[in-house]
Design an enzyme around this catalytic site. Structure first.
Site, short mmCIF file in Angstrom:
data_model
loop_
_atom_site.label_atom_id
_atom_site.label_comp_id
_atom_site.label_asym_id
_atom_site.label_seq_id
_atom_site.Cartn_x
_atom_site.Cartn_y
_atom_site.Cartn_z
N SER A 125 0.83 -1.20 0.00
CA SER A 125 0.00 0.00 0.00
C SER A 125 0.87 1.25 0.00
O SER A 125 1.64 1.49 0.94
CB SER A 125 -0.91 0.01 1.23
N HIS A 185 -1.15 -1.21 -4.28
CA HIS A 185 -2.45 -0.86 -3.69
C HIS A 185 -2.48 0.66 -3.48
O HIS A 185 -1.63 1.22 -2.79
CB HIS A 185 -2.58 -1.61 -2.36
N ASP A 195 -4.69 3.83 -2.16
CA ASP A 195 -5.82 4.16 -1.29
C ASP A 195 -6.34 5.57 -1.58
O ASP A 195 -5.66 6.56 -1.29
CB ASP A 195 -5.38 4.07 0.17
N MET A 238 -9.14 8.38 -0.65
CA MET A 238 -10.08 8.72 0.45
C MET A 238 -10.67 10.10 0.22
O MET A 238 -9.97 10.99 -0.27
CB MET A 238 -9.32 8.74 1.78
N HIS A 293 -8.12 1.19 -4.35
CA HIS A 293 -9.08 1.00 -3.25
C HIS A 293 -9.80 2.32 -3.03
O HIS A 293 -9.24 3.24 -2.42
CB HIS A 293 -8.31 0.54 -2.00
N MET A 310 -12.03 4.54 -1.21
CA MET A 310 -12.74 4.77 0.07
C MET A 310 -13.47 6.09 -0.04
O MET A 310 -13.14 7.07 0.63
CB MET A 310 -11.73 4.78 1.22
N MET A 338 -11.64 -5.75 4.76
CA MET A 338 -10.88 -4.81 5.60
C MET A 338 -10.64 -5.47 6.95
O MET A 338 -11.60 -5.89 7.62
CB MET A 338 -11.66 -3.50 5.80
N GLY A 392 -9.26 4.03 6.56
CA GLY A 392 -8.98 5.45 6.73
C GLY A 392 -7.54 5.76 7.12
O GLY A 392 -7.07 6.87 6.85
N PHE A 393 -6.87 4.80 7.73
CA PHE A 393 -5.52 5.11 8.24
C PHE A 393 -4.59 3.91 8.09
O PHE A 393 -5.04 2.76 8.19
CB PHE A 393 -5.59 5.50 9.72
N ASP A 431 -6.74 -6.42 3.91
CA ASP A 431 -6.11 -5.09 3.99
C ASP A 431 -6.21 -4.52 5.40
O ASP A 431 -7.32 -4.30 5.90
CB ASP A 431 -6.83 -4.17 2.99
N GLY A 482 -3.22 -3.87 8.89
CA GLY A 482 -2.50 -4.52 10.00
C GLY A 482 -1.84 -5.83 9.62
O GLY A 482 -1.61 -6.70 10.47
C1 DX5 Z 1 -6.52 1.66 5.35
C2 DX5 Z 1 -6.04 1.38 3.95
C3 DX5 Z 1 -4.95 0.40 3.89
C4 DX5 Z 1 -3.70 0.82 4.61
C5 DX5 Z 1 -3.09 -0.44 5.14
O1 DX5 Z 1 -7.61 2.46 5.27
O2 DX5 Z 1 -7.10 0.86 3.17
O3 DX5 Z 1 -4.65 0.01 2.55
O4 DX5 Z 1 -2.77 1.48 3.80
O5 DX5 Z 1 -2.04 -0.07 5.91
P1 DX5 Z 1 -1.33 -1.00 6.98
O6 DX5 Z 1 -0.79 -2.18 6.22
O7 DX5 Z 1 -0.29 -0.09 7.49
O8 DX5 Z 1 -2.36 -1.38 8.00
ZN ZN Z 2 -6.52 -0.06 1.25
#
Ligand code: DX5
Ligand code: ZN
Length: 215
Positions: free
Chosen positions: A7, A32, A34, A36, A65, A67, A136, A141-142, A174, A176
């Site tokens: 990501s 990936h 993201d 938002m 992705h 969001m 997810m 979001g983070f 996706d 952690g």
């Molecule tokens: C979270 C994103 C993820 C994020 C994953 O909202 O969709 O793609 O970047 O990040 P890690 O792998 O650090 O949890």
């Molecule tokens: Zn993502």
């Protein structure tokens, strides 16, 4: 073999060229991205100009992705950025089937994403129309949040649903992801791991991608 989608949210945006070059050299299977909007999720990342730059710099397929609220509005713009996969949230689409068809007609692979609280059973009637389901494993979001353990059971339930329906959809996880949580979801049936913080905070990101691929 497990596929890995690093990501870019955790990349260094002051040195995006350098980080994308590293990913080009790496065994990453796709990138990936993201997106938002500050409405669907409580954060804002980046939009089409940055995505176009990533497309120019990267040799890998782009996995977007979305969001954002009502992502169906942007199918042609995502396609014009050269993306291969467009991931839309189940929770963000009133007419998910239509959006999935529009993504396919635009020449991209349609994927549907579920928030942690959305049961996999909601996909029963769309599972044969999508190429990938993204679960997810954190609230979106983070970056760098803690993996939600229930995702392991949820992955197994999604595996069953896919096998039972004869769908060819791949399972992507996706949030952690590290070697421990990655191996748990792979055992439960995941095909593709997204990893942001774990890859980019590693001393050797390329080796970390290679290790995740061995899970
Ligand atoms: C979270 C994103 C993820 C994020 C994953 O909202 O969709 O793609 O970047 O990040 P890690 O792998 O650090 O949890
Ligand atoms: Zn993502």
């Amino acid at each position: 073999m497990t596929l890995v989608s690093p990501s870019l949210l955790s990349a260094d945006f002051g040195n995006l060229d350098r980080d994308i070059e590293m990913l080009n050299r790496s065994q990453a299977d796709m990138l990936h991205i993201d997106v938002m909007d500050g409405v669907f999720v409580p954060n804002i990342s980046f939009g089409f100009p940055v995505m176009k730059f990533i497309r120019r710099a990267s040799t890998k397929p782009l996995d977007i992705h979305m969001m954002i609220v009502d992502p169906g509005r942007y199918v042609s713009q995502v396609r014009d950025c050269g993306a291969e996969i467009m991931n839309v949230h189940y929770e963000a689409c009133t007419h998910l089937h239509r959006v999935v068809q529009q993504i396919r007609q635009a020449g991209m692979s349609p994927a549907v994403t579920l928030n942690p609280s959305t049961p996999v059973e909601m996909l029963e009637d769309i599972i044969c129309d999508v190429d990938m389901v993204l679960l997810m494993s954190v609230n979106p979001g983070f970056a760098a949040q803690k993996f939600i353990p229930n995702t392991v059971r949820k992955t197994a339930r999604l595996r069953e649903l896919i096998d039972r329906s004869g769908s060819k959809a791949k399972i992507q996880i996706d949030g952690g992801i590290n070697l421990q949580t990655g191996s748990e979801v792979v055992k439960a049936g995941a095909d593709i791991l997204v990893a942001g913080n774990f890859v980019f905070s590693a001393e050797d990101p390329e080796a970390t991608i290679a290790e995740l691929r061995k899970l």
